[in-house]
Write a protein that holds these residues in place. Sequence first.
Motif, PDB file in Angstrom:
ATOM      1  N   ASP A 165     -20.767   5.632 -23.805  1.00 46.86           N
ATOM      2  CA  ASP A 165     -21.384   4.641 -24.690  1.00 46.86           C
ATOM      3  C   ASP A 165     -22.805   5.114 -24.993  1.00 46.86           C
ATOM      4  O   ASP A 165     -23.670   5.101 -24.117  1.00 46.86           O
ATOM      5  N   TRP A 166     -23.018   5.512 -26.229  1.00 41.91           N
ATOM      6  CA  TRP A 166     -24.359   6.010 -26.592  1.00 41.91           C
ATOM      7  C   TRP A 166     -24.709   5.510 -27.979  1.00 41.91           C
ATOM      8  O   TRP A 166     -24.133   5.923 -28.977  1.00 41.91           O
ATOM      9  N   ARG A 167     -25.698   4.574 -28.052  1.00 42.77           N
ATOM     10  CA  ARG A 167     -26.078   3.925 -29.301  1.00 42.77           C
ATOM     11  C   ARG A 167     -27.596   3.921 -29.448  1.00 42.77           C
ATOM     12  O   ARG A 167     -28.239   2.869 -29.339  1.00 42.77           O
ATOM     13  N   GLY A 211     -23.457  19.122 -23.957  1.00 45.02           N
ATOM     14  CA  GLY A 211     -24.819  19.614 -23.794  1.00 45.02           C
ATOM     15  C   GLY A 211     -25.161  20.032 -22.392  1.00 45.02           C
ATOM     16  O   GLY A 211     -25.837  21.043 -22.170  1.00 45.02           O
ATOM     17  N   ARG A 212     -24.716  19.274 -21.395  1.00 50.76           N
ATOM     18  CA  ARG A 212     -25.016  19.606 -20.007  1.00 50.76           C
ATOM     19  C   ARG A 212     -24.397  20.936 -19.603  1.00 50.76           C
ATOM     20  O   ARG A 212     -25.079  21.835 -19.088  1.00 50.76           O
ATOM     21  N   MET A 248     -28.480  16.690 -16.401  1.00 55.21           N
ATOM     22  CA  MET A 248     -28.309  16.357 -17.812  1.00 55.21           C
ATOM     23  C   MET A 248     -26.988  15.627 -18.049  1.00 55.21           C
ATOM     24  O   MET A 248     -26.194  15.427 -17.122  1.00 55.21           O
ATOM     25  N   ASN A 249     -26.761  15.236 -19.293  1.00 53.86           N
ATOM     26  CA  ASN A 249     -25.550  14.503 -19.665  1.00 53.86           C
ATOM     27  C   ASN A 249     -24.844  15.142 -20.844  1.00 53.86           C
ATOM     28  O   ASN A 249     -25.471  15.803 -21.673  1.00 53.86           O
ATOM     29  N   ASP A 250     -23.547  14.908 -20.899  1.00 52.75           N
ATOM     30  CA  ASP A 250     -22.743  15.172 -22.091  1.00 52.75           C
ATOM     31  C   ASP A 250     -22.517  13.834 -22.792  1.00 52.75           C
ATOM     32  O   ASP A 250     -22.382  12.805 -22.137  1.00 52.75           O
ATOM     33  N   ILE A 251     -22.494  13.841 -24.121  1.00 56.22           N
ATOM     34  CA  ILE A 251     -22.258  12.620 -24.899  1.00 56.22           C
ATOM     35  C   ILE A 251     -20.849  12.691 -25.486  1.00 56.22           C
ATOM     36  O   ILE A 251     -20.528  13.608 -26.248  1.00 56.22           O
TER      37      ILE A 251
END
Length: 464
Positions: A17-19, A101-102, A234-237
Amino acid sequence: MAIAATPMPNKGHTLTDWRPEDSEFWESQGRAIASRNLWISIPNLLLAFSVWMVWSVVVAKLPAIGFNYTTGQLFWLAALPGLSGATLRIFYSFMIPIFGGRKWTAISTASLLLPALGIGFAVQNPDTSYVWFLILALMCGFGGGNFASSMANIAYFYPKKTKGNALALNAGLGNAGVSVMQFVVPLVITAGVFAAIGGEPQTLSDGSQLWLQNAGFIWVPFIALAAIAAWFGMNDIADAKASLGDQLSILKRKHNWIMCILYTGTFGSFIGYSAGFPLLMKTQFPDVNVLQFAFLGPLVGALSRAATGWISDKFGGGRVTFWVFLGMIVAVFGVLQFLPLGDTAGNFWGFFACFMALFFLTGVGNASTFQMIPSIMRQEIPRVEPGLDKAASLKVAERESAAIIAFTSAIAAYGAFFIPKSYGTSIAMTGGPAAALWGFLIFYAVCAVITIIFYARKSAPVPC
């Protein structure tokens, strides 16, 4: 890590969930997550630039330790990391939506160990061939490739209102890796900082000693730590996932190609001047200890990029970019006035001051051009795909903006090859670099005209 805005928590390092455009979500949790990813991304990118451009310093010292290459051969070595880095950026620009990305940040940073270790061992062996040095120069391009994926990744994390500043910070402080390298390497090669495990020094003709291998070895522990930090921090979206086919849609966008030209004028100049500056100063002003000054140019360019992203957010990237190109025309003309020409010795400090102005302007232009891209695509996608609703149009615009940011950075990075190579060709054909600099000046004039036609005037097709 859980995100309270939805009943379904994120699992592991993947953000389901990325907004960022949702102000409540952004203030409650999005900003903190984005900031963490940004501040881990920056040192990874800084190390990438350090390794990419380390060859510019190593090349200047190779003759001193017994590798007697011609000026043309040395400029080839200085230029090749730019060629390979730019080419790799084309591929790296599509990696974030495929791998995440991570994962990709950690993997691409770890790959920098290969050229860093390779340089350290190669310069210690007097039998190392020119071909092997060419290969190592090409491998330094791994660092150049990382910029495309890093910028595409950070673009996904931030809302439009702060995207320009976030990208400017990531790129600007990452670009500072060139300056950090050009400051650190001349220091560490004068001492055996790794003791016996670092190898024996090289003895120069005047009896002094160099540990040129430290130019590569000094980055190894930092690369390892940065890669580990990226993997665990880091995170992946999830929403950033896209197939290669989806991303290749940018090749049909006219403004993708226009922005490639403009970003070549700004970032291509920054990285090309960074790569060629030490050797250019050494050939034009041989009595000056160039390595004590070389780091200042990339430092000025990197800091101006990091510090001026807000200007484009406030006044518009198109207008800022136009004025940047006008300033660059004046600065290059100034450089030409202070070069050694004919029987004149030139003026080093005038030459140096004009180059500092150039570096400063490239940094401002790097920030302004990247601010333009999301603004352009938010206007263009509803026009070229009118069947999409507002939410779908915004998602496509964000995806294509990230891909264009990465792709334009790939094309622009060829400046790291063409600018040093242009110097070498101009010197070989005319005896000096003036012809190359006149060519750059004309190119900036073309960029200024393109900017005013498409983006910077009131009646522009896509004002921004």
